[in-house]
Design an enzyme around this catalytic site. Structure first.
Site, PDB file in Angstrom:
ATOM      1  CB  CYS A 151     110.357  22.625   7.297  1.00 54.22           C
ATOM      2  SG  CYS A 151     110.594  22.178   5.586  1.00 54.22           S
ATOM      3  CB  CYS A 158     112.014  25.015   5.003  1.00 56.41           C
ATOM      4  SG  CYS A 158     110.350  24.362   4.759  1.00 56.41           S
TER       5      CYS A 158
END
Length: 98
Positions: A23, A26
């Site tokens: 991600c 993230c």
């Protein structure tokens, strides 16, 4: 490692970052969390949970998107946010729940 359920029973707020290695947002949050850790010191704990390695926890807390941040205090989820967030906002929320 402590069991997750024991970890979130803390009197101090526990900020849990539900993330995934693939991600992008993230990854963008990583330096923000590192800086936040330096600012809050012992006032709270920051714990990272990889949703792909801990699918049962992700399901239990209905993690639909990553990153999702949840602040737990004494086992209760007191705050939740999905998506990128400013470190200053996280710091404010942690202070409000300290």
């Amino acid at each position: 490692m402590e069991k997750f359920e024991e970890l979130i029973q803390s009197e101090k707020p526990v900020l849990v970052d539900f993330f995934a290695t693939w991600c992008g947002p993230c990854k963008a949050m990583h330096p923000v969390l590192e800086e936040l850790k330096g600012q809050i010191g012992e006032a709270a704990r920051i714990v990272k949970i990889d949703v792909d390695q801990h699918e049962e926890l992700a399901a239990k807390y209905r993690i639909q998107a990553v990153p999702t941040f949840i602040i737990f205090k004494k086992g209760e989820a007191v705050w939740r946010h999905s998506g990128v967030i400013k470190g200053s906002e996280l710091k404010t929320v942690i202070e409000q729940n300290s």
